[in-house]
Design a protein around this motif. Sequence first.
Motif, PDB file in Angstrom:
ATOM      1  N   ALA A  10     -10.814  32.611  17.193  1.00 33.90           N
ATOM      2  CA  ALA A  10      -9.968  31.659  18.604  1.00 33.90           C
ATOM      3  C   ALA A  10     -11.569  30.724  18.922  1.00 33.90           C
ATOM      4  CB  ALA A  10      -9.514  32.735  19.170  1.00 33.90           C
ATOM      5  N   GLU A  11     -11.582  30.234  19.947  1.00 36.18           N
ATOM      6  CA  GLU A  11     -12.527  29.589  19.767  1.00 36.18           C
ATOM      7  C   GLU A  11     -12.978  30.346  21.288  1.00 36.18           C
ATOM      8  OE1 GLU A  11     -11.857  25.098  21.696  1.00 36.18           O
ATOM      9  OE2 GLU A  11     -10.432  24.480  19.764  1.00 36.18           O
ATOM     10  N   SER A  12     -13.893  29.919  21.582  1.00 36.05           N
ATOM     11  CA  SER A  12     -14.802  31.049  22.427  1.00 36.05           C
ATOM     12  C   SER A  12     -15.329  30.387  23.607  1.00 36.05           C
ATOM     13  CB  SER A  12     -16.133  31.400  21.699  1.00 36.05           C
ATOM     14  OG  SER A  12     -17.098  30.204  21.439  1.00 36.05           O
ATOM     15  N   LEU A  13     -16.001  31.012  24.708  1.00 30.74           N
ATOM     16  CA  LEU A  13     -16.006  30.002  26.026  1.00 30.74           C
ATOM     17  C   LEU A  13     -17.418  29.100  25.582  1.00 30.74           C
ATOM     18  CD1 LEU A  13     -16.834  30.876  28.522  1.00 30.74           C
ATOM     19  CD2 LEU A  13     -18.622  32.140  28.357  1.00 30.74           C
ATOM     20  N   LEU A  14     -18.328  29.326  24.527  1.00 31.08           N
ATOM     21  CA  LEU A  14     -19.542  28.340  23.951  1.00 31.08           C
ATOM     22  C   LEU A  14     -18.101  26.586  22.997  1.00 31.08           C
ATOM     23  CD1 LEU A  14     -22.642  30.362  24.148  1.00 31.08           C
ATOM     24  CD2 LEU A  14     -21.834  29.179  25.919  1.00 31.08           C
ATOM     25  N   SER A  15     -17.033  27.409  23.052  1.00 25.30           N
ATOM     26  CA  SER A  15     -16.979  25.957  22.183  1.00 25.30           C
ATOM     27  C   SER A  15     -16.922  24.417  22.733  1.00 25.30           C
ATOM     28  CB  SER A  15     -15.043  26.425  21.693  1.00 25.30           C
ATOM     29  OG  SER A  15     -15.055  25.506  20.415  1.00 25.30           O
ATOM     30  N   GLY A  16     -16.841  23.568  21.943  1.00 26.53           N
ATOM     31  CA  GLY A  16     -16.986  22.273  22.219  1.00 26.53           C
ATOM     32  C   GLY A  16     -18.109  22.042  21.914  1.00 26.53           C
ATOM     33  N   TRP A  17     -18.682  21.300  21.686  1.00 24.20           N
ATOM     34  CA  TRP A  17     -20.283  21.073  21.529  1.00 24.20           C
ATOM     35  C   TRP A  17     -20.010  19.291  20.459  1.00 24.20           C
ATOM     36  CZ3 TRP A  17     -25.105  22.929  23.151  1.00 24.20           C
ATOM     37  CH2 TRP A  17     -24.871  23.797  24.045  1.00 24.20           C
ATOM     38  N   HIS A  18     -21.113  18.607  20.959  1.00 24.58           N
ATOM     39  CA  HIS A  18     -21.085  17.494  20.073  1.00 24.58           C
ATOM     40  C   HIS A  18     -22.359  16.901  19.599  1.00 24.58           C
ATOM     41  CE1 HIS A  18     -17.718  16.036  21.582  1.00 24.58           C
ATOM     42  NE2 HIS A  18     -17.898  14.175  21.184  1.00 24.58           N
ATOM     43  N   ALA A  19     -22.801  16.653  18.410  1.00 28.72           N
ATOM     44  CA  ALA A  19     -23.807  17.082  17.841  1.00 28.72           C
ATOM     45  C   ALA A  19     -24.004  15.396  17.671  1.00 28.72           C
ATOM     46  CB  ALA A  19     -23.655  17.785  16.452  1.00 28.72           C
ATOM     47  N   ASN A  20     -25.588  15.230  16.823  1.00 30.34           N
ATOM     48  CA  ASN A  20     -26.136  13.130  16.688  1.00 30.34           C
ATOM     49  C   ASN A  20     -27.216  13.635  15.914  1.00 30.34           C
ATOM     50  OD1 ASN A  20     -26.101  10.920  15.937  1.00 30.34           O
ATOM     51  ND2 ASN A  20     -26.520  10.874  18.033  1.00 30.34           N
ATOM     52  N   LEU A  21     -27.159  12.686  14.420  1.00 32.84           N
ATOM     53  CA  LEU A  21     -28.468  13.374  13.674  1.00 32.84           C
ATOM     54  C   LEU A  21     -29.220  12.022  14.483  1.00 32.84           C
ATOM     55  CD1 LEU A  21     -29.652  14.333  11.392  1.00 32.84           C
ATOM     56  CD2 LEU A  21     -28.935  12.478  10.071  1.00 32.84           C
ATOM     57  N   LEU A  22     -30.973  12.465  15.193  1.00 33.51           N
ATOM     58  CA  LEU A  22     -31.677  11.400  15.300  1.00 33.51           C
ATOM     59  C   LEU A  22     -32.358  11.296  13.719  1.00 33.51           C
ATOM     60  CD1 LEU A  22     -32.454  12.719  18.682  1.00 33.51           C
ATOM     61  CD2 LEU A  22     -30.066  11.376  18.063  1.00 33.51           C
ATOM     62  N   THR A  23     -33.350  10.388  13.746  1.00 28.68           N
ATOM     63  CA  THR A  23     -34.774  10.218  12.600  1.00 28.68           C
ATOM     64  C   THR A  23     -35.463   9.900  13.837  1.00 28.68           C
ATOM     65  OG1 THR A  23     -32.829   9.335  11.263  1.00 28.68           O
ATOM     66  CG2 THR A  23     -35.483   9.124  10.732  1.00 28.68           C
ATOM     67  N   ILE A  24     -36.306  10.467  13.983  1.00 30.10           N
ATOM     68  CA  ILE A  24     -37.867  10.735  15.018  1.00 30.10           C
ATOM     69  C   ILE A  24     -38.601  10.494  14.199  1.00 30.10           C
ATOM     70  CG2 ILE A  24     -39.025  11.773  16.836  1.00 30.10           C
ATOM     71  CD1 ILE A  24     -36.409  11.944  17.644  1.00 30.10           C
ATOM     72  N   GLN A  25     -39.752   9.801  13.562  1.00 34.20           N
ATOM     73  CA  GLN A  25     -41.233   9.463  13.098  1.00 34.20           C
ATOM     74  C   GLN A  25     -40.685  10.808  11.121  1.00 34.20           C
ATOM     75  OE1 GLN A  25     -43.812  12.079  15.451  1.00 34.20           O
ATOM     76  NE2 GLN A  25     -44.065  10.628  16.791  1.00 34.20           N
ATOM     77  N   ARG A  26     -39.465   9.524  10.710  1.00 32.99           N
ATOM     78  CA  ARG A  26     -38.761  10.140   9.610  1.00 32.99           C
ATOM     79  C   ARG A  26     -38.690  11.016   9.437  1.00 32.99           C
ATOM     80  NH1 ARG A  26     -43.156   7.650   6.744  1.00 32.99           N
ATOM     81  NH2 ARG A  26     -43.413   9.306   5.944  1.00 32.99           N
ATOM     82  N   ARG A  27     -38.743  12.320  10.527  1.00 32.90           N
ATOM     83  CA  ARG A  27     -37.413  13.563  10.260  1.00 32.90           C
ATOM     84  C   ARG A  27     -36.242  13.282  10.946  1.00 32.90           C
ATOM     85  NH1 ARG A  27     -42.223  16.253   7.971  1.00 32.90           N
ATOM     86  NH2 ARG A  27     -43.969  15.567   8.560  1.00 32.90           N
ATOM     87  N   ASN A  28     -35.638  14.683  10.856  1.00 36.17           N
ATOM     88  CA  ASN A  28     -34.235  14.628  10.401  1.00 36.17           C
ATOM     89  C   ASN A  28     -34.559  15.552  11.838  1.00 36.17           C
ATOM     90  OD1 ASN A  28     -33.502  12.990   8.926  1.00 36.17           O
ATOM     91  ND2 ASN A  28     -33.604  14.596   7.279  1.00 36.17           N
TER      92      ASN A  28
END
Length: 181
Positions: A36-54
Amino acid sequence: MIHLRCTKKLLAKLPLTSAGRLNGKRPLPLAANDEAESLLSGWHANLLTIQRRNCVLFIHDATRFPVLATCLTKPDFADLDWWFQDALMNTLLKAGANDAQMEVAAGALGPLVCDTECDRSVQGTMNQMKQDLEHQVWYDNLSITDLAPYSTGVWLAERPCTVKGKGFIWPKKAMLELLGR
């Protein structure tokens, strides 16, 4: 399990099954909660490219607590579960979580289930933190490879964030209170 709402840019890099799970080869350090969903469930994530690094910036929906994973390579995206768990636990440690809070966090971890449903309020916070991170790297003339991601996550968590309908919250304080219940 932990729901992770990804931007389209990040989702394009992830090797997902039809159920939205990652095809990782590395065993998860802490995979206690798979059902089941846990206490910590519910995140958003984004890919950032900083100085050509993922880099991937994760933001917890309820507390706005940030977790940063830097300098990821293509094979690392298959093991994003592992990178997330490692970064979260180490960021909590740097944030001053006590043993009881760390145990609660470890028990609430599980595999990521990814989708593209997004909350615009969380995305706004994520964009603000992205700009703060990019400014720090530029202003202090830092190399992203030398940046300490766990300490940077705590640095981003020590500022107030607006939450639609709730006013302001302090991400570090809110996450530690969530784990302290």
